[in-house]
Motif scaffolding. Sequence first.
Motif, PDB file in Angstrom:
ATOM      1  N   ARG A 160      -4.854   1.382   0.755  1.00 19.17           N
ATOM      2  CA  ARG A 160      -6.020   2.086   1.305  1.00 19.17           C
ATOM      3  C   ARG A 160      -5.621   3.383   2.006  1.00 19.17           C
ATOM      4  O   ARG A 160      -6.370   4.353   1.974  1.00 19.17           O
ATOM      5  N   LYS A 210      -3.514  -5.912  16.972  1.00 17.26           N
ATOM      6  CA  LYS A 210      -2.700  -6.334  15.847  1.00 17.26           C
ATOM      7  C   LYS A 210      -2.070  -5.137  15.144  1.00 17.26           C
ATOM      8  O   LYS A 210      -2.767  -4.241  14.684  1.00 17.26           O
ATOM      9  N   VAL A 240      -0.363  -3.835  11.989  1.00 16.53           N
ATOM     10  CA  VAL A 240      -0.226  -4.223  10.581  1.00 16.53           C
ATOM     11  C   VAL A 240       0.904  -3.446   9.918  1.00 16.53           C
ATOM     12  O   VAL A 240       1.710  -4.017   9.182  1.00 16.53           O
ATOM     13  N   TYR A 289      -5.065  -2.794  14.198  1.00 18.17           N
ATOM     14  CA  TYR A 289      -6.459  -3.236  14.375  1.00 18.17           C
ATOM     15  C   TYR A 289      -6.512  -3.905  15.732  1.00 18.17           C
ATOM     16  O   TYR A 289      -6.047  -5.032  15.866  1.00 18.17           O
ATOM     17  N   PRO A 326       4.268 -11.129   1.157  1.00 17.95           N
ATOM     18  CA  PRO A 326       3.297 -12.211   1.325  1.00 17.95           C
ATOM     19  C   PRO A 326       1.920 -11.702   1.730  1.00 17.95           C
ATOM     20  O   PRO A 326       1.774 -10.561   2.163  1.00 17.95           O
ATOM     21  N   SER A 327       0.934 -12.553   1.570  1.00 17.24           N
ATOM     22  CA  SER A 327      -0.424 -12.231   1.986  1.00 17.24           C
ATOM     23  C   SER A 327      -0.417 -11.865   3.468  1.00 17.24           C
ATOM     24  O   SER A 327       0.242 -12.521   4.271  1.00 17.24           O
ATOM     25  N   GLY A 328      -1.116 -10.802   3.802  1.00 15.74           N
ATOM     26  CA  GLY A 328      -1.191 -10.389   5.199  1.00 15.74           C
ATOM     27  C   GLY A 328      -0.089  -9.442   5.633  1.00 15.74           C
ATOM     28  O   GLY A 328      -0.038  -9.021   6.787  1.00 15.74           O
ATOM     29  N   ALA A 329       0.809  -9.053   4.703  1.00 19.97           N
ATOM     30  CA  ALA A 329       1.931  -8.185   5.066  1.00 19.97           C
ATOM     31  C   ALA A 329       1.532  -6.712   5.180  1.00 19.97           C
ATOM     32  O   ALA A 329       2.331  -5.901   5.653  1.00 19.97           O
ATOM     33  N   GLY A 330       0.338  -6.380   4.720  1.00 18.63           N
ATOM     34  CA  GLY A 330      -0.113  -4.993   4.840  1.00 18.63           C
ATOM     35  C   GLY A 330      -0.112  -4.212   3.534  1.00 18.63           C
ATOM     36  O   GLY A 330      -0.271  -2.998   3.541  1.00 18.63           O
ATOM     37  N   LYS A 331       0.000  -4.912   2.397  1.00 18.08           N
ATOM     38  CA  LYS A 331       0.063  -4.231   1.105  1.00 18.08           C
ATOM     39  C   LYS A 331      -1.246  -3.504   0.789  1.00 18.08           C
ATOM     40  O   LYS A 331      -1.230  -2.347   0.377  1.00 18.08           O
ATOM     41  N   SER A 332      -2.364  -4.199   0.985  1.00 15.71           N
ATOM     42  CA  SER A 332      -3.662  -3.569   0.698  1.00 15.71           C
ATOM     43  C   SER A 332      -3.938  -2.432   1.674  1.00 15.71           C
ATOM     44  O   SER A 332      -4.515  -1.407   1.293  1.00 15.71           O
ATOM     45  N   THR A 333      -3.517  -2.620   2.901  1.00 12.52           N
ATOM     46  CA  THR A 333      -3.675  -1.551   3.895  1.00 12.52           C
ATOM     47  C   THR A 333      -2.909  -0.309   3.453  1.00 12.52           C
ATOM     48  O   THR A 333      -3.416   0.817   3.537  1.00 12.52           O
TER      49      THR A 333
HETATM   50  P1  ADP Z   1      -1.917  -7.862   2.232  1.00 11.92           P
HETATM   51  O1  ADP Z   1      -2.605  -6.955   1.274  1.00 11.92           O
HETATM   52  O2  ADP Z   1      -0.434  -7.707   2.215  1.00 11.92           O
HETATM   53  O3  ADP Z   1      -2.324  -9.286   2.068  1.00 11.92           O
HETATM   54  P2  ADP Z   1      -3.587  -6.590   4.193  1.00 11.92           P
HETATM   55  O4  ADP Z   1      -3.217  -5.151   4.198  1.00 11.92           O
HETATM   56  O5  ADP Z   1      -4.815  -6.983   3.490  1.00 11.92           O
HETATM   57  O6  ADP Z   1      -2.336  -7.435   3.698  1.00 11.92           O
HETATM   58  O7  ADP Z   1      -3.726  -7.109   5.675  1.00 11.92           O
HETATM   59  C1  ADP Z   1      -2.676  -7.022   6.617  1.00 11.92           C
HETATM   60  C2  ADP Z   1      -3.173  -7.590   7.907  1.00 11.92           C
HETATM   61  O8  ADP Z   1      -4.158  -6.729   8.447  1.00 11.92           O
HETATM   62  C3  ADP Z   1      -3.802  -8.961   7.780  1.00 11.92           C
HETATM   63  O9  ADP Z   1      -3.306  -9.760   8.790  1.00 11.92           O
HETATM   64  C4  ADP Z   1      -5.268  -8.698   7.953  1.00 11.92           C
HETATM   65  O10 ADP Z   1      -5.861  -9.774   8.621  1.00 11.92           O
HETATM   66  C5  ADP Z   1      -5.315  -7.445   8.767  1.00 11.92           C
HETATM   67  N1  ADP Z   1      -6.445  -6.595   8.449  1.00 11.92           N
HETATM   68  C6  ADP Z   1      -6.627  -5.928   7.307  1.00 11.92           C
HETATM   69  N2  ADP Z   1      -7.724  -5.182   7.362  1.00 11.92           N
HETATM   70  C7  ADP Z   1      -8.256  -5.393   8.577  1.00 11.92           C
HETATM   71  C8  ADP Z   1      -9.388  -4.908   9.267  1.00 11.92           C
HETATM   72  N3  ADP Z   1     -10.210  -4.032   8.696  1.00 11.92           N
HETATM   73  N4  ADP Z   1      -9.622  -5.353  10.508  1.00 11.92           N
HETATM   74  C9  ADP Z   1      -8.785  -6.213  11.096  1.00 11.92           C
HETATM   75  N5  ADP Z   1      -7.692  -6.715  10.518  1.00 11.92           N
HETATM   76  C10 ADP Z   1      -7.424  -6.310   9.275  1.00 11.92           C
END
Ligand code: ADP
Length: 232
Positions: free
Chosen positions: A47, A16, A18, A13, A37-44
Amino acid sequence: SALLSLHDVWVEYGDKIVLERVSLDIAARSFVSVVGPSGAGKSTFLRLILGQEAPTRGEVLLDGKPLRRECDADRGVVFQRYSVFPHLTALQNVMFGRECEQAPVTGRLFGSRRRAAIAEAEAMLEAVGLEHSRHVYPAQMSGGMQQRLAIAQALIKHPRILLLDEPFGALDPGIRLDMHALVTRLWRERGLTIVMVTHDIREAFKLSTRVLAFDKRRHDPHAPHRFGSTAT
Ligand code: ADP
Ligand code: ADP
């Protein structure tokens, strides 16, 4: 053979990074947990598999072919909360799951096809233990019942892949154990491939055949993404 493959996947992003250079195969019928941990990219990562996000670089393959973005019967998803529609009953929620997100809820099926679809939705409610709640709205359900309903809605399409994003994170420990039993049974009975994000590492090792550990990227731009995989 791999059902899902990521080849040298990067997600960025802006500046950044991820996900960096993630390559892995997910075997059909495996149950993969993703921790970190939170922010590690799991949700990404979820998706990407859902097709809601395209990698900046690299490729995501389903059956060896590039994953398509549109509504796909191959994948069902359950989130921690708000997976089901508050204005629809349990049965209507499951019926809705038969269609793509964009399709209208009602008015599609008539006569015997409609009756067959309702019977199938009722059987799905029974499979998750909600056979007595078909006319109940989510607001009248406990958190555990809502997650059961979300699972029924996700599975009515007979997806091969079930994606779970912290599905039990909001539930009490006792209810969580019931949900573990339910998901394990559905996984075995239906030959599903499951990818589950969880904060609970014990849950990951208890339920899954493989645990992927994601960690936050260090600030050193030359450091590789710390990424591990363990068979359980
Ligand atoms: P997790 O699920 O492990 O907590 P995420 O996949 O939600 O992690 O996010 C990983 C990193 O990507 C975070 O630092 C978040 O701020 C960033 N991030 C996620 N989605 C976006 C986006 N659409 N735009 C910018 N940064 C994003
Ligand atoms: P959690 O890991 O607790 O499930 P999320 O995955 O929702 O949390 O988000 C993780 C981090 O990513 C949070 O710090 C959130 O602010 C950030 N984030 C999520 N989505 C975006 C986005 N679209 N743009 C920027 N940051 C995001």
